[in-house]
Design a protein around this motif. Structure first.
Motif, PDB file in Angstrom:
ATOM      1  N   ILE A 239     -20.933  68.027  92.602  1.00  0.00           N
ATOM      2  CA  ILE A 239     -21.524  69.342  92.833  1.00  0.00           C
ATOM      3  C   ILE A 239     -21.135  70.289  91.701  1.00  0.00           C
ATOM      4  CG2 ILE A 239     -21.513  71.398  94.315  1.00  0.00           C
ATOM      5  CD1 ILE A 239     -23.051  69.114  95.519  1.00  0.00           C
ATOM      6  N   ALA A 240     -22.157  70.853  91.042  1.00  0.00           N
ATOM      7  CA  ALA A 240     -21.962  71.961  90.108  1.00  0.00           C
ATOM      8  C   ALA A 240     -22.322  73.249  90.844  1.00  0.00           C
ATOM      9  CB  ALA A 240     -22.840  71.793  88.876  1.00  0.00           C
TER      10      ALA A 240
ATOM     11  N   ALA B 140     -24.031  74.613 100.002  1.00  0.00           N
ATOM     12  CA  ALA B 140     -24.025  76.062  99.813  1.00  0.00           C
ATOM     13  C   ALA B 140     -25.246  76.451  98.980  1.00  0.00           C
ATOM     14  CB  ALA B 140     -22.739  76.509  99.114  1.00  0.00           C
ATOM     15  N   PRO B 141     -25.720  77.678  99.104  1.00  0.00           N
ATOM     16  CA  PRO B 141     -26.941  78.087  98.391  1.00  0.00           C
ATOM     17  C   PRO B 141     -26.848  77.961  96.873  1.00  0.00           C
ATOM     18  CG  PRO B 141     -26.428  79.657 100.123  1.00  0.00           C
ATOM     19  CD  PRO B 141     -25.251  78.737 100.025  1.00  0.00           C
ATOM     20  N   ASN B 142     -25.625  78.061  96.298  1.00  0.00           N
ATOM     21  CA  ASN B 142     -25.489  77.986  94.841  1.00  0.00           C
ATOM     22  C   ASN B 142     -25.087  76.605  94.366  1.00  0.00           C
ATOM     23  OD1 ASN B 142     -22.886  78.157  95.904  1.00  0.00           O
ATOM     24  ND2 ASN B 142     -22.092  79.344  94.167  1.00  0.00           N
ATOM     25  N   ASP B 143     -25.187  75.602  95.232  1.00  0.00           N
ATOM     26  CA  ASP B 143     -24.824  74.233  94.855  1.00  0.00           C
ATOM     27  C   ASP B 143     -25.918  73.584  94.020  1.00  0.00           C
ATOM     28  OD1 ASP B 143     -22.423  74.345  96.162  1.00  0.00           O
ATOM     29  OD2 ASP B 143     -22.997  73.013  97.817  1.00  0.00           O
TER      30      ASP B 143
ATOM     31  N   ASN C 211      -8.480  71.815  96.735  1.00  0.00           N
ATOM     32  CA  ASN C 211      -8.647  70.668  97.629  1.00  0.00           C
ATOM     33  C   ASN C 211      -9.816  70.819  98.585  1.00  0.00           C
ATOM     34  OD1 ASN C 211      -6.664  68.647  96.969  1.00  0.00           O
ATOM     35  ND2 ASN C 211      -5.090  70.106  97.598  1.00  0.00           N
ATOM     36  N   ASP C 212     -10.348  72.033  98.714  1.00  0.00           N
ATOM     37  CA  ASP C 212     -11.492  72.260  99.591  1.00  0.00           C
ATOM     38  C   ASP C 212     -12.829  72.210  98.858  1.00  0.00           C
ATOM     39  OD1 ASP C 212      -9.904  72.599 101.901  1.00  0.00           O
ATOM     40  OD2 ASP C 212      -9.497  74.682 101.354  1.00  0.00           O
ATOM     41  N   TYR C 213     -12.781  72.046  97.515  1.00  0.00           N
ATOM     42  CA  TYR C 213     -14.037  71.942  96.769  1.00  0.00           C
ATOM     43  C   TYR C 213     -14.721  70.634  97.155  1.00  0.00           C
ATOM     44  CZ  TYR C 213     -17.303  72.509  92.861  1.00  0.00           C
ATOM     45  OH  TYR C 213     -18.443  72.678  92.099  1.00  0.00           O
ATOM     46  N   PRO C 214     -16.054  70.635  97.332  1.00  0.00           N
ATOM     47  CA  PRO C 214     -16.721  69.492  97.947  1.00  0.00           C
ATOM     48  C   PRO C 214     -16.804  68.220  97.115  1.00  0.00           C
ATOM     49  CG  PRO C 214     -18.316  71.138  97.234  1.00  0.00           C
ATOM     50  CD  PRO C 214     -16.970  71.761  97.074  1.00  0.00           C
TER      51      PRO C 214
ATOM     52  N   ALA D 132     -30.889  67.811  92.953  1.00  0.00           N
ATOM     53  CA  ALA D 132     -31.247  68.771  94.006  1.00  0.00           C
ATOM     54  C   ALA D 132     -30.525  70.087  93.731  1.00  0.00           C
ATOM     55  CB  ALA D 132     -30.861  68.241  95.387  1.00  0.00           C
ATOM     56  N   ILE D 133     -31.095  71.189  94.244  1.00  0.00           N
ATOM     57  CA  ILE D 133     -30.496  72.509  94.040  1.00  0.00           C
ATOM     58  C   ILE D 133     -30.526  73.304  95.340  1.00  0.00           C
ATOM     59  CG2 ILE D 133     -31.004  72.633  91.577  1.00  0.00           C
ATOM     60  CD1 ILE D 133     -33.413  74.386  92.219  1.00  0.00           C
ATOM     61  N   GLY D 134     -29.550  74.203  95.485  1.00  0.00           N
ATOM     62  CA  GLY D 134     -29.496  75.079  96.638  1.00  0.00           C
ATOM     63  C   GLY D 134     -30.504  76.206  96.555  1.00  0.00           C
TER      64      GLY D 134
END
Length: 333
Positions: A101-102, A23-26, A89-92, A65-67
């Motif tokens: 992933i932050a 995702a772009p904010n990952d 449960n859907d968080y990556p 790495a960043i989104g």
């Protein structure tokens, strides 16, 4: 990557696909240390994790790495502390893994003076304290002049950050503990420490300060809730770390009850997200100047020691420390 994964409501150390930017904010982080929270054990023991879910919330490590929408374009290579949306449960990802992933706005950059093992204790407990003190749905103390605040359970992970955050904004802070480390809690920000084991602890608090208007229950048990209610002024505000507001059904009507659900920080553009982002950004300066200190880490070992740490929680044997695991030092669960 190696990760602690839920399978049939038990935890196993498995080789899993490496976490990646989706995702772009990952923000992709190579995890150095991960810390244990009570919610980690609760989610596992109450069978709330689906098969394949990587366990754990808190972590500290290095950004790799960043989104595309992450605001700080210089973040790669910096050390940060963050937490995963562990109940989703859907968080990556989760924190008990080589990579996690932050999300942008849900991390603090770490100064060189703060080690990653210390920093792993910050994120979830710190943001819980922030939400309890400074969001409008809880104690709503943001921007208010100095108030007297009772933090019940000042030696808990959340309580220790609540003491510091309240004092940093100029409030008068009372707290309770078991009497073994009063001097340490005073250094963190408590103006006075009461022993919650004293049968007349509520009488002592009220004799010194009168009924209390702002109460932060960092424990959330039946006994802490009862004592807080007996200490409360008419009117007063009580917030609890128990998201179901357990043990408050019989509270007098003059007590406004609120709960802290820290995962609301993941809801973009909410007050919880905005306030969390602000205080996580401020944490860098406070950590660097030592106005904010981390909770005390206790290194249990590698990710193969997760079950050992969970057992310590189940037996109520964790006092005044935060259990931390060194990621990469692994064996078999």
């Amino acid at each position: 990557m190696l990760a602690v994964v839920s399978e049939n409501h038990k935890l196993y150390l498995r080789n899993t696909p490496k976490a990646k930017i989706a995702a772009p904010n990952d923000i992709l982080v190579k995890v150095d240390y991960a810390a244990q929270n009570p919610i980690d054990v609760i989610l596992n023991d109450n069978k709330m994790l689906k098969d394949g879910k990587i366990s754990g919330n808190d972590f500290a490590g290095t950004v790799v790495a960043i989104g595309s929408s992450v605001r700080d374009r210089t973040l790669v290579g910096k050390r940060i502390a963050s937490f995963a949306d562990g109940h989703n449960n859907d968080y990556p990802s989760g924190s008990f893994a080589d990579y996690a992933i932050a999300k942008d706005g849900i991390y603090t950059v770490l100064p060189d003076s703060v080690s990653s093992v210390e920093a792993a204790t910050i994120p979830l407990a710190y943001v819980t304290a922030v939400h309890g003190l400074y969001t409008s749905a809880r104690l709503d103390l943001e921007g208010k002049p100095a108030q007297t605040i009772l933090v019940w359970g000042g030696n808990s992970s959340v309580g220790r950050y609540a003491l510091q955050l309240a004092k940093l904004n100029g409030h008068h802070v009372l707290t309770t503990a078991n009497g073994g480390n009063n001097e340490e809690l005073i250094k963190l920000g408590a103006d006075k420490v009461y022993n919650y084991r004293d049968t007349d602890v509520v009488d002592k608090i009220k004799a010194d300060y009168g009924p209390i208007k702002y109460i932060f229950d960092a424990i959330g048990t039946a006994s802490s809730a009862s004592a807080c209610a007996k200490s409360a002024a008419d009117p007063s505000h009580y917030t609890t770390v128990r998201p179901d507001a357990a043990h408050t059904k019989e509270f007098p009507s003059y007590i406004t009850v609120s709960t802290i659900i820290v995962y609301q920080v993941f809801f973009t553009d909410t007050e919880e997200a905005v306030v969390g982002d602000k205080y996580l950004t401020d944490a860098y300066t406070w950590l660097k100047s030592k106005k904010l200190v981390c909770n005390v880490p206790k290194l249990v070992g590698g990710l193969d020691k997760i079950e050992e740490g969970y057992q310590l929680h189940r037996k109520y044997q964790i006092k005044g420390v935060k259990l931390v695991y060194r990621v990469g030092e692994v064996g078999r669960l």
